[in-house]
Design a protein around this motif. Structure first.
Motif, short mmCIF file in Angstrom:
data_model
loop_
_atom_site.label_atom_id
_atom_site.label_comp_id
_atom_site.label_asym_id
_atom_site.label_seq_id
_atom_site.Cartn_x
_atom_site.Cartn_y
_atom_site.Cartn_z
N SER A 99 0.80 -1.22 -0.02
CA SER A 99 0.02 -0.21 0.06
C SER A 99 0.86 1.17 -0.01
O SER A 99 0.42 2.35 -0.65
N TRP A 100 2.07 1.40 0.54
CA TRP A 100 2.79 2.23 0.73
C TRP A 100 3.72 2.63 -0.66
O TRP A 100 4.58 3.54 -0.72
N CYS A 101 3.76 1.36 -1.49
CA CYS A 101 4.67 1.67 -2.74
C CYS A 101 3.52 1.67 -4.12
O CYS A 101 3.00 0.83 -4.20
N ILE A 102 3.64 3.01 -4.31
CA ILE A 102 2.53 3.47 -5.50
C ILE A 102 2.73 2.81 -6.74
O ILE A 102 3.89 2.89 -7.35
N PRO A 103 1.84 1.85 -7.37
CA PRO A 103 2.14 1.29 -8.71
C PRO A 103 2.18 2.58 -9.67
O PRO A 103 1.75 3.50 -9.57
N SER A 104 2.82 2.00 -10.95
CA SER A 104 3.03 2.84 -12.06
C SER A 104 1.61 3.15 -12.50
O SER A 104 0.78 2.52 -12.49
N GLU A 105 1.32 4.49 -12.89
CA GLU A 105 0.08 4.97 -13.32
C GLU A 105 -0.07 4.06 -14.62
O GLU A 105 0.62 4.03 -15.30
N GLY A 106 -1.26 3.72 -14.56
CA GLY A 106 -1.94 2.74 -15.90
C GLY A 106 -1.57 1.31 -15.62
O GLY A 106 -1.97 0.66 -16.33
N GLU A 107 -1.07 0.87 -14.60
CA GLU A 107 -0.48 -0.52 -14.36
C GLU A 107 -1.81 -1.34 -14.10
O GLU A 107 -2.03 -2.38 -14.89
N ILE A 108 -2.65 -0.86 -12.95
CA ILE A 108 -3.91 -1.58 -12.85
C ILE A 108 -4.65 -1.70 -13.76
O ILE A 108 -5.46 -3.01 -14.28
N PRO A 109 -5.00 -0.57 -14.56
CA PRO A 109 -6.04 -1.01 -15.72
C PRO A 109 -5.59 -1.67 -16.83
O PRO A 109 -6.26 -2.66 -17.50
N VAL A 110 -4.10 -1.79 -17.07
CA VAL A 110 -3.79 -2.83 -17.90
C VAL A 110 -3.75 -4.11 -17.49
O VAL A 110 -4.10 -5.04 -18.20
N LEU A 111 -3.40 -4.21 -15.99
CA LEU A 111 -3.47 -5.64 -15.61
C LEU A 111 -4.65 -6.20 -15.77
O LEU A 111 -5.42 -7.36 -15.88
N ASN A 112 -5.85 -5.06 -15.50
CA ASN A 112 -7.19 -5.75 -15.35
C ASN A 112 -7.69 -6.27 -16.66
O ASN A 112 -8.21 -7.16 -16.86
N LYS A 113 -7.30 -5.41 -17.83
CA LYS A 113 -7.31 -5.77 -19.03
C LYS A 113 -7.10 -7.01 -19.51
O LYS A 113 -7.68 -8.13 -20.22
N LEU A 114 -5.64 -7.22 -19.22
CA LEU A 114 -4.93 -8.60 -19.57
C LEU A 114 -5.71 -9.62 -18.64
O LEU A 114 -5.78 -10.82 -19.25
N ALA A 115 -5.94 -9.50 -17.51
CA ALA A 115 -6.46 -10.46 -16.75
C ALA A 115 -7.99 -11.21 -17.37
O ALA A 115 -8.47 -12.07 -17.21
N GLU A 116 -8.54 -9.99 -17.78
CA GLU A 116 -9.98 -10.13 -18.36
C GLU A 116 -9.88 -11.00 -19.77
O GLU A 116 -10.66 -11.89 -19.95
N ARG A 117 -8.75 -10.81 -20.39
CA ARG A 117 -8.60 -11.20 -21.81
C ARG A 117 -7.86 -12.78 -21.81
O ARG A 117 -8.36 -13.65 -22.42
N TYR A 118 -6.91 -12.83 -20.64
CA TYR A 118 -6.25 -14.13 -20.70
C TYR A 118 -6.45 -14.99 -19.50
O TYR A 118 -5.51 -15.87 -19.23
N GLY A 119 -7.42 -14.74 -18.68
CA GLY A 119 -7.70 -15.19 -17.44
C GLY A 119 -8.16 -16.64 -17.51
O GLY A 119 -7.99 -17.62 -16.26
N THR A 120 -8.49 -17.21 -18.64
CA THR A 120 -8.86 -18.71 -19.10
C THR A 120 -7.56 -19.52 -18.96
O THR A 120 -7.56 -20.79 -19.18
N MET A 121 -6.22 -18.79 -19.42
CA MET A 121 -5.09 -19.58 -19.65
C MET A 121 -3.80 -19.33 -18.64
O MET A 121 -3.10 -20.19 -18.34
N VAL A 122 -4.01 -18.10 -18.07
CA VAL A 122 -3.06 -17.82 -17.22
C VAL A 122 -3.67 -17.47 -15.90
O VAL A 122 -4.52 -16.62 -15.57
N ASP A 123 -3.02 -17.51 -14.71
CA ASP A 123 -3.58 -17.15 -13.49
C ASP A 123 -2.62 -15.87 -13.13
O ASP A 123 -1.51 -15.88 -13.13
N PHE A 124 -3.49 -14.79 -12.89
CA PHE A 124 -2.86 -13.49 -12.40
C PHE A 124 -2.94 -13.34 -10.85
O PHE A 124 -4.09 -13.46 -10.33
N VAL A 125 -2.05 -13.17 -10.33
CA VAL A 125 -1.82 -13.33 -8.76
C VAL A 125 -1.23 -12.01 -8.30
O VAL A 125 -0.20 -11.61 -8.73
N VAL A 126 -1.94 -11.11 -7.40
CA VAL A 126 -1.36 -9.89 -6.75
C VAL A 126 -1.03 -10.32 -5.29
O VAL A 126 -2.01 -10.60 -4.55
#
Length: 234
Positions: A99-126
């Protein structure tokens, strides 16, 4: 014929057993090389060679850590059955957050899109280094296909996980792991560029994360040419 089949079966079992014995775990590979890596990084920083110091992680990973196997590391779960790396059954991308280490701006929207697209093939874990209450609040910004786990260091639990995935190489890392636990890549995620536009930051994160997913083509038949270069291609 039966004796031949039995012989072949025994040879196969012995071969698998030998391969298991030859496995090198991430903790072992790291222990053998981390002191030399830290010494080189410290020397580079003292000389002001910032870019060279950053490049040393790539060298460490490519020369010594790729091909090792992730240890059986434990963590706590927010929205998934996953409570240990032993539970990994598919190619997996693990991103470490705090929480104290701010992710790069735009990272979470990109991650969400990729997880939506490839979530049936790859497990995304935060994986968060935070307490449960904080993680539960922060988890709401992630897509449902992203599995949220955490380790609260104040509880003095799962410290091997902390030592290997946080303290050894630092924060904001990406670990690419095959379905059998082999480490395909470890990389530092893009840092914030405050003078960059939102579009630039989004595209930087898209390039980084799609390259990480492309690494999985060693373990899964993902066509690199099908991976997007920017959100505009979704």
């Amino acid at each position: 014929m039966a004796k031949t089949l039995l012989f072949l079966l025994l040879v196969s079992i012995l071969k698998v057993s030998a391969q298991e014995d030859q496995k090198i775990f991430f903790s072992e590979a790291l222990a053998l090389n981390i002191d030399a890596y830290n010494t080189k990084v410290d020397t580079a920083l003292e000389r002001g060679e910032i870019d060279y110091a950053k490049s040393l992680l790539d060298t460490l990973v490519k020369d010594h850590l790729q091909g090792s196997y992730i240890d059986p590391l434990q963590f706590e779960s927010i929205n998934t059955f996953l409570t240990s790396t032993k539970d990994i059954e598919r190619p997996t991308l693990i991103l470490t957050y705090a929480s104290w280490c701010i992710p790069s701006e735009g990272e979470i929207p990109v991650l969400n899109k990729l997880a939506e697209r490839y979530g049936t093939m790859v497990d995304f874990v935060v994986l968060f280094w935070d307490d449960k209450s904080t993680v539960r609040k922060l988890s709401k910004q992630f897509d449902k296909n992203i599995q949220i786990v955490y380790v609260d260091e104040t509880q003095n639990k799962h410290m091997q996980t902390v030592n290997l995935l946080k303290h050894a190489l630092g924060l904001s890392l990406s670990f690419v792991i095959s379905s059998n636990g082999e480490i395909l890549d470890i990389n530092r995620r893009p840092a914030n560029k405050f003078n960059a536009s939102i579009e630039e930051n989004i595209n930087r994160n898209m390039r980084f994360l799609t390259r990480q997913i492309a690494t999985i083509n060693l373990d899964l038949n993902i066509n690199i040419n099908d991976l997007p270069e920017s959100l505009a291609t979704f």
